[in-house]
Design an enzyme around this catalytic site. Structure first.
Site, PDB file in Angstrom:
ATOM      1  N   HIS A  74       0.836  -1.198   0.000  1.00 28.14           N
ATOM      2  CA  HIS A  74       0.000   0.000   0.000  1.00 28.14           C
ATOM      3  C   HIS A  74       0.875   1.254   0.000  1.00 28.14           C
ATOM      4  CE1 HIS A  74      -3.830  -2.154   1.707  1.00 28.14           C
ATOM      5  NE2 HIS A  74      -3.379  -2.685   0.585  1.00 28.14           N
ATOM      6  N   TRP A 118     -22.692   9.716 -37.508  1.00 29.65           N
ATOM      7  CA  TRP A 118     -21.797  10.187 -36.451  1.00 29.65           C
ATOM      8  C   TRP A 118     -22.219  11.582 -36.016  1.00 29.65           C
ATOM      9  CZ3 TRP A 118     -18.680   7.114 -33.865  1.00 29.65           C
ATOM     10  CH2 TRP A 118     -17.794   7.688 -32.950  1.00 29.65           C
ATOM     11  N   ALA A 171     -24.414  10.324 -27.143  1.00 28.30           N
ATOM     12  CA  ALA A 171     -24.377  11.565 -27.914  1.00 28.30           C
ATOM     13  C   ALA A 171     -25.724  11.724 -28.593  1.00 28.30           C
ATOM     14  CB  ALA A 171     -23.260  11.525 -28.942  1.00 28.30           C
ATOM     15  N   GLY A 184     -27.541   0.855 -26.552  1.00 28.19           N
ATOM     16  CA  GLY A 184     -28.271   1.931 -27.204  1.00 28.19           C
ATOM     17  C   GLY A 184     -29.283   2.605 -26.307  1.00 28.19           C
ATOM     18  N   LEU A 214     -29.881   2.232 -22.233  1.00 27.18           N
ATOM     19  CA  LEU A 214     -29.670   3.421 -21.408  1.00 27.18           C
ATOM     20  C   LEU A 214     -30.934   3.797 -20.646  1.00 27.18           C
ATOM     21  CD1 LEU A 214     -27.619   5.493 -23.987  1.00 27.18           C
ATOM     22  CD2 LEU A 214     -26.790   4.864 -21.710  1.00 27.18           C
ATOM     23  N   LEU A 249     -15.351  -1.067 -29.149  1.00 24.79           N
ATOM     24  CA  LEU A 249     -15.359  -0.819 -27.707  1.00 24.79           C
ATOM     25  C   LEU A 249     -13.959  -0.931 -27.098  1.00 24.79           C
ATOM     26  CD1 LEU A 249     -18.629  -2.697 -26.647  1.00 24.79           C
ATOM     27  CD2 LEU A 249     -18.360  -0.329 -27.404  1.00 24.79           C
ATOM     28  N   ARG A 255      -8.436   3.303 -28.793  1.00 24.05           N
ATOM     29  CA  ARG A 255      -7.620   3.451 -29.999  1.00 24.05           C
ATOM     30  C   ARG A 255      -7.151   4.892 -30.227  1.00 24.05           C
ATOM     31  NH1 ARG A 255     -12.172   1.106 -31.083  1.00 24.05           N
ATOM     32  NH2 ARG A 255     -12.952   2.739 -32.465  1.00 24.05           N
ATOM     33  N   GLU A 302       1.234   3.773   2.112  1.00 22.30           N
ATOM     34  CA  GLU A 302       1.955   4.079   3.348  1.00 22.30           C
ATOM     35  C   GLU A 302       3.216   3.225   3.474  1.00 22.30           C
ATOM     36  OE1 GLU A 302      -2.517   4.108   4.519  1.00 22.30           O
ATOM     37  OE2 GLU A 302      -1.236   3.255   2.957  1.00 22.30           O
ATOM     38  N   GLU A 309     -22.720   2.499 -22.991  1.00 19.61           N
ATOM     39  CA  GLU A 309     -22.606   3.329 -24.194  1.00 19.61           C
ATOM     40  C   GLU A 309     -23.796   3.202 -25.142  1.00 19.61           C
ATOM     41  OE1 GLU A 309     -19.264   3.764 -26.596  1.00 19.61           O
ATOM     42  OE2 GLU A 309     -17.995   4.602 -25.024  1.00 19.61           O
TER      43      GLU A 309
END
Length: 347
Positions: free
Chosen positions: A51, A178, A157, A292, A296, A212, A215, A53, A290
């Site tokens: 850890h 897009w 989006a 559809g 969501l 997914l 990149r 510490e 993400e």
């Protein structure tokens, strides 16, 4: 107090260096000062290893200085034996007189026990310096342990006129769907590299054929997850390319082949609860949903989300698939090129 805040900020900066390598443990950084001069720093570098510490204390060459030092750490030192011995015991062993802590660890195995042990040994303990920042850094860890599920981030989006996709029923469709700019895409890939898992539904996998993966920036690929209840997805899709571990939740079979695992879930039980419980059992601290729109919306309707990131592009589709219904006020809105990014918290 100004000095305390300065050193806790340094602890938080150090802690972030362990991102994606320490899960399911929290991110922790540590600074040790002697007469207000930093003599050691350390952070939790990898799950199962020392850890923060321990790394900081071990790096001090003259251990006699520790008896007159102050140890700063963004999260309460542990008091239980897990993969490693208790950090609170090591602090006591070296007679460090002062410990400054960002926030208490609400995980039941710790939850104030580290502070109690330190105080019982005569250590002067200060708790709550930059507490909210310290809690925010490890929100995934706290959610995982307190709610018994991963920290859930919704991301999508939508166009200026409120659509998430074009009308896919139009077989003559030959238009770019897009919505956001390349800059926003790069930002999304950065987010992917920071979370442990990413999930899409059947229609998104078919329509968009997403990889997914990370990149557009450097970083690790998240665990890929697809909800394909009736196993309709063709095996030539990118999600089945074997490049990174992938889970397929379905009603039909349980099977594992190299990087691809099919997990059968019950038709009768709540689907999302089954999936989130399984991910919790796999020590997955965070997941990005993400798409559809239907997937969501299901998370939204069941109030199973912690954070939402919604891009609004300048395009208009006029018709198509409506964006999820989301009656929330963003905590902030940022402009990225021609896109607007709204961030929401489920407080």
């Amino acid at each position: 107090m100004k000095i305390d805040k300065k050193q806790i900020i340094r602890c938080l900066e150090l802690a972030k260096q362990g991102m994606r390598n320490v899960a399911p443990n929290p991110m922790v950084g540590c600074v040790i000062t002697h007469q207000n001069i930093v003599i050691a720093v350390g952070y939790h570098e990898k799950y199962g290893e020392a850890h923060a510490e321990v790394n900081a204390i071990n790096s001090v060459i003259d251990k006699s200085l520790l008896k007159e030092s102050t140890l700063y750490v963004n999260l309460e030192p542990c008091a239980h034996t897990g993969k490693t011995p208790p950090c609170s015991d090591l602090i006591i062993k070296h007679h460090i007189p002062n410990v400054v802590i960002g926030c208490i660890d609400s995980y039941s195995e710790v939850a104030g026990k580290g502070v109690e042990k330190l105080k019982a040994a005569g250590v002067n303990v200060t708790v709550g310096v930059l507490e909210e920042k310290s809690k925010d850094l490890n929100k995934r860890f706290f959610t995982f342990h307190n709610k018994k599920r991963p920290y859930i981030i919704l991301k999508w989006a939508e166009t200026k006129d409120g659509f998430i996709d074009l009308d896919r029923s139009d077989q003559t469709l030959d238009k770019d769907n897009w919505i956001t700019t390349p800059y926003s895409k790069k930002l999304v890939h950065k987010w992917r590299s920071e979370e442990q898992a990413i999930m899409v539904g059947t229609n998104t996998a078919i329509n968009d054929n997403p990889k997914l993966t990370v990149r557009e920036t450097e970083g690790n690929n998240p665990l890929r997850i697809v909800l394909d209840l009736n196993l309709r997805l063709p095996q030539h899709l990118n999600i089945f390319d074997g490049s990174t571990p992938t889970l397929v939740y379905n009603f039909i079979k349980s099977e594992q082949n190299d990087n691809l695992e099919f997990i059968k879930i019950d038709k009768v039980e709540n689907l999302l609860s089954q999936i989130l419980t399984d991910l919790h059992n796999r020590n997955i601290l965070s997941i990005v949903i993400e798409g559809g729109a239907q997937l969501l919306q299901t998370f939204i309707d069941q109030n199973l989300w912690d954070e939402a990131k919604v891009f609004i592009g300048e395009k208009e589709f006029k018709s198509g698939l409506k964006a999820p219904r989301f009656d929330k006020t963003p905590i902030n809105s940022l402009q990225f090129d021609t896109d607007i990014l709204n961030t929401y918290l489920n407080a």
